[in-house]
Design an enzyme around this catalytic site. Sequence first.
Site, PDB file in Angstrom:
ATOM      1  N   HIS A 102       0.847  -1.199   0.000  1.00 29.82           N
ATOM      2  CA  HIS A 102       0.000   0.000   0.000  1.00 29.82           C
ATOM      3  C   HIS A 102       0.876   1.241   0.000  1.00 29.82           C
ATOM      4  O   HIS A 102       2.086   1.161   0.210  1.00 29.82           O
ATOM      5  CB  HIS A 102      -0.909   0.042   1.240  1.00 29.82           C
ATOM      6  CG  HIS A 102      -0.141   0.210   2.524  1.00 29.82           C
ATOM      7  ND1 HIS A 102       0.555  -0.824   3.110  1.00 29.82           N
ATOM      8  CD2 HIS A 102       0.063   1.297   3.315  1.00 29.82           C
ATOM      9  CE1 HIS A 102       1.138  -0.392   4.208  1.00 29.82           C
ATOM     10  NE2 HIS A 102       0.870   0.899   4.359  1.00 29.82           N
ATOM     11  N   ASP A 104       0.513   5.042   1.967  1.00 31.95           N
ATOM     12  CA  ASP A 104      -0.315   5.692   2.984  1.00 31.95           C
ATOM     13  C   ASP A 104      -1.061   6.895   2.398  1.00 31.95           C
ATOM     14  O   ASP A 104      -0.493   7.654   1.614  1.00 31.95           O
ATOM     15  CB  ASP A 104       0.547   6.184   4.152  1.00 31.95           C
ATOM     16  CG  ASP A 104       1.382   5.072   4.770  1.00 31.95           C
ATOM     17  OD1 ASP A 104       0.951   3.916   4.747  1.00 31.95           O
ATOM     18  OD2 ASP A 104       2.477   5.394   5.278  1.00 31.95           O
ATOM     19  N   HIS A 257       4.835   0.312   0.296  1.00 29.97           N
ATOM     20  CA  HIS A 257       5.537  -0.462   1.325  1.00 29.97           C
ATOM     21  C   HIS A 257       4.653  -1.577   1.854  1.00 29.97           C
ATOM     22  O   HIS A 257       3.428  -1.574   1.641  1.00 29.97           O
ATOM     23  CB  HIS A 257       6.076   0.431   2.444  1.00 29.97           C
ATOM     24  CG  HIS A 257       5.041   1.270   3.116  1.00 29.97           C
ATOM     25  ND1 HIS A 257       4.581   2.464   2.589  1.00 29.97           N
ATOM     26  CD2 HIS A 257       4.359   1.099   4.263  1.00 29.97           C
ATOM     27  CE1 HIS A 257       3.675   2.981   3.395  1.00 29.97           C
ATOM     28  NE2 HIS A 257       3.510   2.169   4.421  1.00 29.97           N
ATOM     29  N   ARG A 272       5.800   6.535  14.076  1.00 29.08           N
ATOM     30  CA  ARG A 272       5.636   7.065  12.719  1.00 29.08           C
ATOM     31  C   ARG A 272       5.139   8.504  12.741  1.00 29.08           C
ATOM     32  O   ARG A 272       4.187   8.830  13.442  1.00 29.08           O
ATOM     33  CB  ARG A 272       4.626   6.213  11.950  1.00 29.08           C
ATOM     34  CG  ARG A 272       4.502   6.637  10.504  1.00 29.08           C
ATOM     35  CD  ARG A 272       3.521   5.767   9.765  1.00 29.08           C
ATOM     36  NE  ARG A 272       2.273   6.488   9.609  1.00 29.08           N
ATOM     37  CZ  ARG A 272       1.217   6.028   8.941  1.00 29.08           C
ATOM     38  NH1 ARG A 272       1.257   4.822   8.391  1.00 29.08           N
ATOM     39  NH2 ARG A 272       0.134   6.744   8.826  1.00 29.08           N
TER      40      ARG A 272
HETATM   41  O1  AKG Z   1       5.635  -1.174  10.296  1.00 24.07           O
HETATM   42  C1  AKG Z   1       6.049  -0.971   9.164  1.00 24.07           C
HETATM   43  O2  AKG Z   1       7.111  -1.422   8.755  1.00 24.07           O
HETATM   44  C2  AKG Z   1       5.241  -0.120   8.237  1.00 24.07           C
HETATM   45  C3  AKG Z   1       3.816  -0.038   8.668  1.00 24.07           C
HETATM   46  C4  AKG Z   1       3.033   0.898   7.792  1.00 24.07           C
HETATM   47  O3  AKG Z   1       2.425   0.518   6.847  1.00 24.07           O
HETATM   48  C5  AKG Z   1       3.102   2.329   8.090  1.00 24.07           C
HETATM   49  O4  AKG Z   1       3.646   2.732   9.103  1.00 24.07           O
HETATM   50  O5  AKG Z   1       2.593   3.101   7.266  1.00 24.07           O
HETATM   51 FE   FE2 Z   2       1.777   2.218   5.654  1.00 21.87          FE
END
Ligand code: AKG
Ligand code: FE2
Length: 282
Positions: A102, A104, A257, A272
């Site tokens: 996906h 984001d 990702h 994040r």
């Molecule tokens: O935990 C991760 O490696 C990525 C998770 C994810 O899709 C995000 O943080 O947008």
């Molecule tokens: Fe993500």
Amino acid sequence: MSEESKLQIEPVSSALGAEVRGADLSKPLGEEKLAALREAFSEYGVLFFRDQTLSPESQIRFAEAWGSIVINRFFTPVDGFPQVAEVRKEPHQSFNVGGGWHTDHSYDVEPALGSVLCAKNVPEMGGDTLFAGMSAAYDALSDGLKETLSGLNALHSSRHVFGDLADLPADMRDRFGNPEKATQDTVHPVVIAHPLSGRKTLYVNPGFTRHFEGWTMDESRPLLDYLYKHASNEAFTYRFRWEPGAVAFWDNRATWHYAVNDYPGQLRLMHRITLDGEAVSA
Ligand SMILES: O=C(O)CCC(=O)C(=O)O
Ligand SMILES: [Fe+2]
């Protein structure tokens, strides 16, 4: 600037990604380093840093050097820092956040520029993140398909992922909040001119794209599936191995990702921050 204090920026694969050495992200970086990072971010789509000691405050400061922060509507924030979302999987949980390809926030009218993800607790083995480069994926399509895609737009939505209709496993429900706010639907060109690099870039993704504008879901499925299979080919991907203190800073318009869910019974915790973007266009 002395040689020692220069950044070293090493590409990690031909399609995307570079590892950056010589940057302490916990301190203000200065214009020269920021300019080099800006160029590398535009060229490689995702930058990786290791051995960082980022607190929520310093992660926020690093992120703000790139633009304003999006407060995520659905993730639980780090205590006291609404700008920092927790990406957490507890040992007893079976599903993870982002466990499929996906990008984001593609459901937003102005999709997020990207995210700064910092590893806090990582499993001893597993929990890698895959990235895929959508400019390289686009370049490898035939002229015929490029021509077809050039006239298409696609609808993206958050409803089926974060909304009341989302089919979330029971042990994921406490990871996401505010399902009533998952009402974003928007249309973007299927091929965009990347806002930083200007490169033609494939802009559909398995997480949030629903169908081509003016096509039904059923009609859209075969071509979307073809594009997804093509774009997730190993040739366009890179697999990042985390360790505590590692940071990935990716561009949502240039990459996909996928957080690999292969560490049952172990904790994984990431912080994040997501950055505001701009409208994308063909
Ligand atoms: O935990 C991760 O490696 C990525 C998770 C994810 O899709 C995000 O943080 O947008
Ligand atoms: Fe993500």
